[in-house]
Design a protein around this motif. Structure first.
Motif, PDB file in Angstrom:
ATOM      1  N   ASN A 184      -3.715   2.475   7.033  1.00 39.19           N
ATOM      2  CA  ASN A 184      -3.311   2.913   5.608  1.00 39.19           C
ATOM      3  C   ASN A 184      -2.805   4.108   5.759  1.00 39.19           C
ATOM      4  N   SER A 237       0.127  -0.773  10.013  1.00 40.63           N
ATOM      5  CA  SER A 237      -1.207  -0.568   8.786  1.00 40.63           C
ATOM      6  C   SER A 237      -1.676  -1.129   9.460  1.00 40.63           C
ATOM      7  N   GLN A 273       2.627   2.276   3.266  1.00 42.48           N
ATOM      8  CA  GLN A 273       3.593   2.859   5.068  1.00 42.48           C
ATOM      9  C   GLN A 273       3.421   4.048   5.053  1.00 42.48           C
TER      10      GLN A 273
END
Length: 476
Positions: free
Chosen positions: A473, A312, A410
């Motif tokens: 993200n 991420s 994640q």
């Protein structure tokens, strides 16, 4: 979503709140809709290490010695003696077919054997008779009582009789073979298990007319299974027999099944230039079933040591196309990391944040090895979309987090991550008399209510379908 996940989600998407009008640095909740925005982000400390090199494949499960059973003869089914899932032994009767017609054919064949044997006896008698005539004719010829022509005629008749007898014996053998074949077909009316195993995929009902193309059952040994995976020509350069694998499936729960590549076919398909690898696995608990699709990770080595960051943390700048990470300069001394289930405090002061282009050296499922950032550097993992594209140095308030929280987040779906927090921000906006942020406004920094988010051709920083910024993200 669990309480822990809810807390983690709220923590992680706090960085998104700066997209609302007036949520500024150092301002309280009531002042947030009037101040100037300073992005709030989450960051984690980069590590040093190596990543396991793995190839993720899709596999299909089949039973060891899995076979499909077809009838050998065409006839209606008279009895079905097994059920789906039943364990059977080799030679056990599975189905009986109506054999009346086959029995009639066998009786006819046996009668033909008897006729052929009788004809052979008759032919043998004619041979003996002809042989006696030849002996008498030779005596008469020796006494010159008959001509040589008559002797030659009798000898020719004897040879013909012997030939007829040989033909009769051949017809006997032919009739016996036909009877044996009819007897074998009669035995085929009883369908037996060719191996020991379990029965499945039953396609047999009493009265059903079947033939050699009718699939009756599939059976195999479910105690041992084989997982088949496709291997391309390129994969054969680094995937080999004996390499460890991890097999994942919803049927296995969170713990993967560990095994190794057992066999690889040396023959590649001319159409796809691929072959098949086989993985033998024990199935004592019967959690896997033939026909299931599974995910197979082949572990074929480890990367060189590099700086590790969560997936991420990677961010592709939509204005330049450069892949990199945002680092928090000078951050980390005396930072109090959150404990399990708790959220760390957001920094009261803003910190300088710099975009660093990086080179990815190795990719794992949840982390990547990169060059361009040192171990111990704090990198932004959530909130990259709040920074101005193309501007290298910026400011942000930082919430420290731990690797475990990042990895867990994640795995969440993007919509699950944002939905609950968006509802809270909409409610807060209504309480303060502000226009509630729409989904597009919330997910697009700087967008005014009612404005349609722009998606420039070739931009990589935003999902074209959902409008969600393509910050890392959510794990790729």
């Amino acid at each position: 979503m669990s309480d822990r996940n809810t807390a983690l989600v709220a923590c992680s998407v706090l960085a998104m709140s700066a997209t609302l009008a007036g949520c500024g640095g150092g301002a309280g909740p009531d002042e947030g809709f009037r101040g100037a925005p300073i992005p709030s982000v989450e960051a984690v400390e980069a590590r040093s290490g190596s990543l396991p090199l793995e190839e993720r494949l899709s596999g299909v499960v089949r039973a060891e010695n899995q076979v499909t059973i077809y009838p050998e003869v065409s006839a209606p089914i008279e009895q079905v003696l097994v059920r789906s899932g039943q364990a059977v032994q080799r030679g056990q009767v599975l189905v009986r077919l109506d054999d009346e017609q086959l029995r009639g054919q066998l009786r006819q064949a046996e009668a033909n054997v008897e006729l052929a044997e009788a004809a052979a006896l008759e032919a043998d008698a004619r041979v003996q008779e002809s042989e006696a005539m030849v002996s008498r004719t030779r005596l008469l010829a020796a006494q010159q009582l008959i001509s040589d022509i008559e002797l030659e005629t009798q000898e020719a008749r004897y040879q013909a009789a012997k030939a007829s007898a040989a033909q009769a014996r051949a017809r006997v053998s032919q009739a016996v073979a036909t009877a044996d074949e009819r007897r074998s077909r009669l035995e085929d009316a009883v369908v037996r298990a060719p191996i020991s195993g379990r029965i499945g995929q039953i396609n047999a009902e009493i009265g059903m007319l079947v033939d050699q193309s009718t699939q009756l059952f599939v059976m195999g040994n479910l105690d041992r299974l084989v997982v088949e995976v496709p291997l391309t020509e390129a994969m054969l350069a680094y995937v080999g027999e004996g390499m460890p694998v991890r097999i994942r499936s919803s049927a296995l729960g969170d713990e993967p099944l560990r095994a190794e590549v057992t066999r690889i076919s040396p023959f590649l398909s001319q159409d796809s230039f691929s072959t098949v690898g086989e993985i033998d696995v024990r199935n004592d608990d019967r959690r896997l079933q033939p026909g299931m699709f599974v995910t197979v990770d082949v572990l074929y080595g480890a990367s060189e040591t590099a700086t590790l960051v969560p997936t991420s943390a990677l961010w592709e700048d939509p204005s330049t196309g450069l892949l990199g990470v945002y680092t928090v300069d000078g951050y980390g001394q005396g930072v109090a990391l959150p404990t399990s289930g708790e959220a760390a405090q957001l920094s009261s002061d803003s910190w300088p944040v710099t975009f660093h282009p990086v080179e990815v050296r190795a990719r794992g499922r949840e982390s990547v090895g990169i060059d361009g950032v040192d171990e111990g550097t704090w990198v932004v993992t959530f909130g990259q979309n709040l920074f101005a594209a193309g501007q290298q140095e910026q400011q942000a308030r930082v919430r420290p987090t731990v690797w475990e929280s990042v990895i867990e987040l994640q795995s969440l779906q993007r919509e699950n991550l944002l939905h609950g927090f968006l509802e809270k921000q909409q409610l807060m906006a209504r309480r303060h008399g502000a226009e509630p942020p729409s989904r597009d406004t919330y997910l697009t920094p700087g967008l005014t209510p009612g404005e349609t988010p722009a998606t420039p051709e070739g931009a990589t920083g935003r999902d074209r379908e959902s409008g969600v910024p393509l910050a890392a993200n959510v794990a790729p």
